[in-house]
Design an enzyme around this catalytic site. Structure first.
Site, short mmCIF file in Angstrom:
data_model
loop_
_atom_site.label_atom_id
_atom_site.label_comp_id
_atom_site.label_asym_id
_atom_site.label_seq_id
_atom_site.Cartn_x
_atom_site.Cartn_y
_atom_site.Cartn_z
N SER A 135 78.04 19.02 -33.47
CA SER A 135 77.01 20.06 -33.55
C SER A 135 75.70 19.36 -33.87
O SER A 135 75.59 18.68 -34.89
CB SER A 135 77.39 21.05 -34.67
OG SER A 135 76.31 21.92 -34.93
N ASP A 238 80.82 33.66 -34.69
CA ASP A 238 81.02 32.84 -35.88
C ASP A 238 80.77 33.75 -37.09
O ASP A 238 81.70 34.36 -37.63
CB ASP A 238 80.06 31.62 -35.82
CG ASP A 238 80.04 30.76 -37.08
OD1 ASP A 238 80.70 31.12 -38.07
OD2 ASP A 238 79.35 29.72 -37.10
N GLY A 290 82.47 23.94 -38.38
CA GLY A 290 82.20 23.05 -39.52
C GLY A 290 81.09 23.60 -40.38
O GLY A 290 80.29 24.42 -39.92
O1 OSB Z 1 76.97 27.75 -37.44
O2 OSB Z 1 78.43 26.26 -37.10
C1 OSB Z 1 77.46 26.68 -37.74
C2 OSB Z 1 76.41 24.05 -40.32
C3 OSB Z 1 76.04 24.86 -41.37
C4 OSB Z 1 76.11 26.22 -41.22
C5 OSB Z 1 76.54 26.78 -40.02
C6 OSB Z 1 76.93 25.98 -38.97
C7 OSB Z 1 76.83 24.58 -39.12
C8 OSB Z 1 77.14 23.63 -38.06
C9 OSB Z 1 77.51 22.24 -38.50
O3 OSB Z 1 77.06 23.88 -36.89
C10 OSB Z 1 78.87 21.84 -38.06
C11 OSB Z 1 79.29 20.56 -38.72
O4 OSB Z 1 79.84 20.62 -39.85
O5 OSB Z 1 79.08 19.51 -38.12
MG MG Z 2 77.98 28.65 -35.79
#
Ligand code: OSB
Ligand code: MG
Length: 374
Positions: A135, A238, A290
């Site tokens: 991500s 999500d 994540g």
């Molecule tokens: O929306 O997936 C998400 C990180 C913090 C809060 C929300 C999100 C995320 C990420 C990071 O997309 C994913 C990672 O841990 O690499």
């Molecule tokens: Mg997300």
């Protein structure tokens, strides 16, 4: 499984670089760890709440409060037949899924160790390798994003997710797609758009995206059903989904075609398994999201990702993408073909670096069962 002792602590960890989403920038993480002890065995869990209530309603501090004042007093001294009994025990506490998940998952690690099996096997996982994706945070300009994507692909990652927000969307996605015409690519808006933006979001349809994640409000399943009828790209929810009932409502309403399962957001392994099974039955693919976790949360994510139905690469990537030093050993690594091998030793399967954890602990709270004191 007698819960003889519970230790809650806050650790501070600095991400190697700031991570920008539509809701803000984070670099300094305040992470809560839970250690549960009983029958001579311990287990570890991580609370994945953010520092501010910008992703969902919870924060590091609300979780500290709810665990300290409600969950730990309920759990201490109890005798559970299995970790899966935990949700029933805390049923009177509404919401606060991330706080509950941090505690419940410690019990799962403990139960797996007690039974002498790897956590992924106890959960019902059937594979010993999972697909890894990344991500990527919002960038200043498309050129630097394209460069970063190239580096991640070099490392083998099987799917790239780009964070987007109004004003930083189509141009960025177009630049990445032009450079990498065939990669598995998705976007995540973290609730930055409204239904009035449907025409703008339709523009993403031409880039053959695997999905667009959570474009609309964090609590609006119905709105996503209106949007999904107007875009060809599969919507993935999500933020909206914090239990299996939400997932079922979203599927029936056609609000999404894919679901992101995060242990913290859904309250722990028990609910995550239930959701996974419900989605599998309805042929809705799921993947593991994540939350910029430390190694302990990441290890739980790896175990969960082995369940059937987790058919898409998750936001589960190597420790070194986040931290100079992780709190588990060995650090999580990604193979050249973009997979993570699942450890087979009992419990989470990683060693906990207790000395390092002590060093970065800033506060702690402990509970001991009365009978254990006597
Ligand atoms: O929306 O997936 C998400 C990180 C913090 C809060 C929300 C999100 C995320 C990420 C990071 O997309 C994913 C990672 O841990 O690499
Ligand atoms: Mg997300």
């Amino acid at each position: 499984m007698k819960i003889e002792s519970i230790a809650l602590r806050e650790i501070h960890m600095r991400l190697k670089s700031p991570f920008e989403t539509s809701f803000g920038v984070v670099q300094d993480r305040r992470i809560l760890l839970v250690e549960a002890i009983g029958d001579g065995i311990n287990g570890w869990g991580e609370v994945t709440a953010g520092e501010s209530p910008a992703y969902n309603a919870e924060t590091t501090d609300t979780a500290w409060h709810v665990i300290s004042d409600f969950i730990a007093p309920l759990l201490i001294g109890k005798n559970l037949a299995a970790a899966s009994e935990f949700p029933k025990l805390v049923n009177q506490i509404r919401g606060h899924e991330m706080a509950k998940s941090g505690v419940e998952n410690a019990l799962w690690d403990m139960e797996a160790k007690l039974r002498g099996v790897a956590l992924y096997k106890l959960l019902g996982g059937a594979v010993d390798e999972i697909a890894a994706g990344v991500s990527l945070g919002i960038r200043e300009n498309p050129e630097s994003l394209v460069k970063r994507v190239g580096e991640e692909l070099q490392s083998g990652y099987q799917r790239v997710k780009l964070k987007i927000k109004p004003g930083k969307d189509v141009e960025f996605v177009a630049a990445v797609r032009k450079e990498f015409p065939t990669i598995r690519l998705s976007v995540d808006a973290n609730s930055a758009y409204t239904l009035d933006d449907a025409v703008q979001l339709q523009k993403l349809d031409e880039f053959n995206l695997l999905m667009m994640e959570q474009p609309l409000s964090w609590d609006d399943i119905y709105g996503h059903s209106k949007l999904q009828a107007q875009v060809r790209t599969a919507i993935c929810l999500d933020e909206c989904i914090y239990n299996t009932n939400h997932a079922l409502a979203a599927i029936e309403m056609k609000a999404c075609r894919i679901i992101n399962i995060k242990l913290g957001r859904v309250g722990g392994h028990t609910e995550a398994r239930k959701m996974q099974a419900a989605c599998l039955r309805r042929h809705v693919p799921v993947w593991c999201g994540g939350m910029l976790e430390s190694g302990i949360g990441r290890a739980h994510n790896i175990a969960m990702s082995t369940l059937p139905g987790f058919t898409l690469p998750g936001d589960v990537s190597a420790s070194h993408r986040y931290w100079n030093e992780d709190i588990i050993e060995p650090a999580v690594e990604v193979t050249a073909k973009g997979t993570i091998r699942v450890p087979s030793t009992p419990g989470l399967g990683y060693a906990i670096k207790r000395d390092y954890i002590e060093e970065i602990t800033v506060r702690r709270n402990n509970w001991t069962a009365r009978s254990a004191v006597n």
